[in-house]
Every structure is written in structure tokens, then in C-alpha cells.
Design a protein around this motif. Structure first.
Motif, PDB file in Angstrom:
ATOM      1  N   LEU A   1     -20.206  63.713  52.694  1.00  0.00           N
ATOM      2  CA  LEU A   1     -20.745  63.323  51.394  1.00  0.00           C
ATOM      3  C   LEU A   1     -21.107  61.837  51.387  1.00  0.00           C
ATOM      4  N   ASP A   2     -20.237  61.002  51.928  1.00  0.00           N
ATOM      5  CA  ASP A   2     -20.511  59.561  51.986  1.00  0.00           C
ATOM      6  C   ASP A   2     -21.696  59.249  52.904  1.00  0.00           C
ATOM      7  N   LEU A   3     -21.778  59.940  54.040  1.00  0.00           N
ATOM      8  CA  LEU A   3     -22.904  59.728  54.956  1.00  0.00           C
ATOM      9  C   LEU A   3     -24.225  60.107  54.294  1.00  0.00           C
ATOM     10  N   LEU A   4     -24.234  61.237  53.626  1.00  0.00           N
ATOM     11  CA  LEU A   4     -25.441  61.691  52.946  1.00  0.00           C
ATOM     12  C   LEU A   4     -25.808  60.752  51.801  1.00  0.00           C
ATOM     13  N   ALA A   5     -24.819  60.278  51.077  1.00  0.00           N
ATOM     14  CA  ALA A   5     -25.069  59.337  49.979  1.00  0.00           C
ATOM     15  C   ALA A   5     -25.678  58.045  50.504  1.00  0.00           C
ATOM     16  N   ASN A   6     -25.169  57.551  51.624  1.00  0.00           N
ATOM     17  CA  ASN A   6     -25.726  56.332  52.227  1.00  0.00           C
ATOM     18  C   ASN A   6     -27.158  56.555  52.711  1.00  0.00           C
ATOM     19  N   ALA A   7     -27.435  57.743  53.255  1.00  0.00           N
ATOM     20  CA  ALA A   7     -28.783  58.037  53.725  1.00  0.00           C
ATOM     21  C   ALA A   7     -29.768  58.136  52.559  1.00  0.00           C
ATOM     22  N   LEU A   8     -29.289  58.567  51.401  1.00  0.00           N
ATOM     23  CA  LEU A   8     -30.155  58.714  50.225  1.00  0.00           C
ATOM     24  C   LEU A   8     -30.340  57.427  49.423  1.00  0.00           C
ATOM     25  N   ALA A   9     -29.646  56.377  49.777  1.00  0.00           N
ATOM     26  CA  ALA A   9     -29.704  55.130  49.009  1.00  0.00           C
ATOM     27  C   ALA A   9     -31.134  54.618  48.798  1.00  0.00           C
ATOM     28  N   PRO A  10     -32.010  54.616  49.824  1.00  0.00           N
ATOM     29  CA  PRO A  10     -33.383  54.144  49.575  1.00  0.00           C
ATOM     30  C   PRO A  10     -34.149  55.019  48.569  1.00  0.00           C
ATOM     31  N   VAL A  11     -33.957  56.317  48.647  1.00  0.00           N
ATOM     32  CA  VAL A  11     -34.620  57.223  47.705  1.00  0.00           C
ATOM     33  C   VAL A  11     -34.089  56.978  46.294  1.00  0.00           C
ATOM     34  N   MET A  12     -32.777  56.799  46.198  1.00  0.00           N
ATOM     35  CA  MET A  12     -32.157  56.539  44.894  1.00  0.00           C
ATOM     36  C   MET A  12     -32.724  55.252  44.290  1.00  0.00           C
ATOM     37  N   HIS A  13     -32.837  54.233  45.121  1.00  0.00           N
ATOM     38  CA  HIS A  13     -33.374  52.958  44.648  1.00  0.00           C
ATOM     39  C   HIS A  13     -34.817  53.131  44.163  1.00  0.00           C
ATOM     40  N   ALA A  14     -35.607  53.917  44.894  1.00  0.00           N
ATOM     41  CA  ALA A  14     -37.002  54.151  44.504  1.00  0.00           C
ATOM     42  C   ALA A  14     -37.093  54.895  43.168  1.00  0.00           C
ATOM     43  N   LEU A  15     -36.128  55.765  42.876  1.00  0.00           N
ATOM     44  CA  LEU A  15     -36.114  56.491  41.607  1.00  0.00           C
ATOM     45  C   LEU A  15     -35.543  55.664  40.465  1.00  0.00           C
TER      46      LEU A  15
ATOM     47  N   PHE B   1     -33.170  67.196  39.343  1.00  0.00           N
ATOM     48  CA  PHE B   1     -34.053  66.132  39.823  1.00  0.00           C
ATOM     49  C   PHE B   1     -34.701  65.398  38.649  1.00  0.00           C
ATOM     50  N   VAL B   2     -35.159  66.150  37.660  1.00  0.00           N
ATOM     51  CA  VAL B   2     -35.754  65.536  36.466  1.00  0.00           C
ATOM     52  C   VAL B   2     -34.721  64.658  35.758  1.00  0.00           C
ATOM     53  N   ALA B   3     -33.480  65.138  35.691  1.00  0.00           N
ATOM     54  CA  ALA B   3     -32.411  64.338  35.080  1.00  0.00           C
ATOM     55  C   ALA B   3     -32.213  63.038  35.850  1.00  0.00           C
ATOM     56  N   CYS B   4     -32.349  63.085  37.174  1.00  0.00           N
ATOM     57  CA  CYS B   4     -32.208  61.871  37.987  1.00  0.00           C
ATOM     58  C   CYS B   4     -33.315  60.865  37.699  1.00  0.00           C
ATOM     59  N   ILE B   5     -34.476  61.355  37.356  1.00  0.00           N
ATOM     60  CA  ILE B   5     -35.588  60.452  37.015  1.00  0.00           C
ATOM     61  C   ILE B   5     -35.426  59.899  35.600  1.00  0.00           C
ATOM     62  N   ILE B   6     -35.017  60.742  34.670  1.00  0.00           N
ATOM     63  CA  ILE B   6     -34.939  60.359  33.262  1.00  0.00           C
ATOM     64  C   ILE B   6     -33.710  59.510  32.944  1.00  0.00           C
TER      65      ILE B   6
ATOM     66  N   PHE C   1     -24.673  49.281  33.844  1.00  0.00           N
ATOM     67  CA  PHE C   1     -25.844  50.146  33.992  1.00  0.00           C
ATOM     68  C   PHE C   1     -25.500  51.346  34.863  1.00  0.00           C
ATOM     69  N   THR C   2     -24.795  51.100  35.968  1.00  0.00           N
ATOM     70  CA  THR C   2     -24.394  52.181  36.871  1.00  0.00           C
ATOM     71  C   THR C   2     -23.491  53.177  36.164  1.00  0.00           C
ATOM     72  N   GLY C   3     -22.514  52.697  35.418  1.00  0.00           N
ATOM     73  CA  GLY C   3     -21.609  53.580  34.699  1.00  0.00           C
ATOM     74  C   GLY C   3     -22.315  54.418  33.659  1.00  0.00           C
ATOM     75  N   ARG C   4     -23.232  53.806  32.942  1.00  0.00           N
ATOM     76  CA  ARG C   4     -23.975  54.541  31.914  1.00  0.00           C
ATOM     77  C   ARG C   4     -24.891  55.590  32.535  1.00  0.00           C
ATOM     78  N   VAL C   5     -25.585  55.219  33.615  1.00  0.00           N
ATOM     79  CA  VAL C   5     -26.451  56.191  34.296  1.00  0.00           C
ATOM     80  C   VAL C   5     -25.615  57.343  34.839  1.00  0.00           C
ATOM     81  N   ALA C   6     -24.470  57.027  35.413  1.00  0.00           N
ATOM     82  CA  ALA C   6     -23.586  58.081  35.940  1.00  0.00           C
ATOM     83  C   ALA C   6     -23.126  59.008  34.823  1.00  0.00           C
TER      84      ALA C   6
ATOM     85  N   LEU D   1     -32.371  54.822  40.365  1.00  0.00           N
ATOM     86  CA  LEU D   1     -30.951  55.170  40.246  1.00  0.00           C
ATOM     87  C   LEU D   1     -30.106  54.175  41.019  1.00  0.00           C
ATOM     88  N   PRO D   2     -29.007  53.747  40.449  1.00  0.00           N
ATOM     89  CA  PRO D   2     -28.092  52.897  41.205  1.00  0.00           C
ATOM     90  C   PRO D   2     -27.558  53.680  42.411  1.00  0.00           C
ATOM     91  N   PRO D   3     -27.572  53.097  43.602  1.00  0.00           N
ATOM     92  CA  PRO D   3     -27.095  53.806  44.794  1.00  0.00           C
ATOM     93  C   PRO D   3     -25.658  54.328  44.663  1.00  0.00           C
TER      94      PRO D   3
END
Length: 173
Positions: free
Chosen positions: A65-79, A158-163, A115-120, A81-83
Motif C-alpha cells: 500500500l505504501d509503495l503504491l501510494a508513493n508511486a501515485l504521488a505525481p498523479v495525486m499532485h496533478a489532480l 475518481f470523480v470524488a478525487c477530482i472534486i 488542507f490535507t485533513g479536510r480533503v481526506a 490531491l495532497p500526496p
């Protein structure tokens, strides 16, 4: 308001019993039949739930889970979303209790008013445990082909992640 919460369930039960008696429904027989059907349903979906919980535990314990989360960090930043919310985004479709544990960790590390806590918090409230729901609901009625359910549920997540970051930014900034 506290007293209403304490008496809400007993009042509901009394109302149901009175309604059943008025309609001449055998209350105890109906209750025991419903309990029997509930137990049968529980036993029929148990293997699916055990498999799902085992998979979630293995995912967390292995560090995948941690490895996948780290790999998704650039995508999260582009959306936007706080990594730090990546583990929550990955866990929520699989396990509600696992997602709650991840949310608690995010809130402890970043603060509930950040911001991270509220988005989460918005993500936790606006996404669904898709795999769990499919396993439970379709498993209870023995449906094996879920067709469009999973893609639609994951698209909603996915839509929730964008909104979510947009909503938090719009409301709090």
C-alpha cells in the motif's frame, strides 16, 4: 438532543410493533423468520468477506500500500490531491475500516483543519467501499457477473478525487 438519541431506537421498535399488531402481523414469528434469513445470508457471504479481509490485511502488512501510494504521488499532485491522501484513496474502495484507520492517521499527522485533513475527510465521506459492497450485496443474492457496477463505482471514486480538493479550496480559501 442527547435524550432524543437515547430514546430513538426504543420508540422506533414500539412504533413497528404497534404497526404490525394493527395490521395483524405475527410480530415474533416475523422477527424470527427475518433473523433466520439474516443468518443464512451472513453464512453465505462469509467466505467472500474472509477473502477480502485477508487480502486487505496482506496489502497493509506487506508494505505494498505504501509503495503504491508513493508511486501515485505525481498523479495525486496533478489532480490537486495532497500526496498524503494516497493511502486513503487506495484503501477506501476495498475496506471501510481500513480507510477509517488511514483517515485517523492522516488527521493525526496533518491536523483536522489542514488542507490535507479536510480533503481526506471529504474523500472519506464521498467515496464508497466498492469491492466490499459488491462482495456483500452481490454475494448475498449470488450474482457473479457484476457488469458495470465496479467501473461505475470506481469512476465515482475518481470523480470524488477530482472534486474533493476543489470543494475544500472553494469553501475554506
Amino acid at each position: 438532543m442527547d435524550k432524543l438519541g437515547v430514546i430513538a431506537v426504543p420508540i422506533s421498535v414500539v412504533c413497528i410493533v404497534v404497526f404490525c399488531l394493527a395490521r395483524k402481523v405475527p410480530v415474533f414469528d416475523a422477527f424470527t423468520e427475518g433473523a433466520k434469513q439474516g443468518l443464512k445470508t451472513s453464512f453465505s457471504i462469509l467466505p467472500t468477506l474472509v477473502g477480502l479481509m485477508t487480502g486487505v490485511a496482506m496489502l497493509q502488512a506487506s508494505g505494498a500500500l505504501d509503495l503504491l501510494a508513493n508511486a501515485l504521488a505525481p498523479v495525486m499532485h496533478a489532480l490537486g490531491l495532497p500526496p498524503a491522501t494516497a493511502p486513503l484513496v487506495l484503501m477506501k474502495p476495498v475496506s471501510g475500516s481500513g480507510a477509517t484507520a488511514v483517515l485517523t492517521q492522516i488527521l493525526q499527522q496533518n491536523g483536522a483543519d489542514s488542507f490535507t485533513g479536510r480533503v481526506a475527510a471529504v474523500l472519506a465521506g464521498s467515496t464508497e467501499t466498492a469491492f466490499y459492497c459488491i462482495a456483500v450485496y452481490y454475494g448475498s443474492i449470488r450474482v457473479h457477473k457484476t457488469r458495470h457496477t465496479l467501473p461505475a463505482a470506481l469512476f465515482g471514486d475518481f470523480v470524488a478525487c477530482i472534486i474533493a480538493p476543489l470543494a475544500v479550496h472553494f469553501i475554506f480559501h
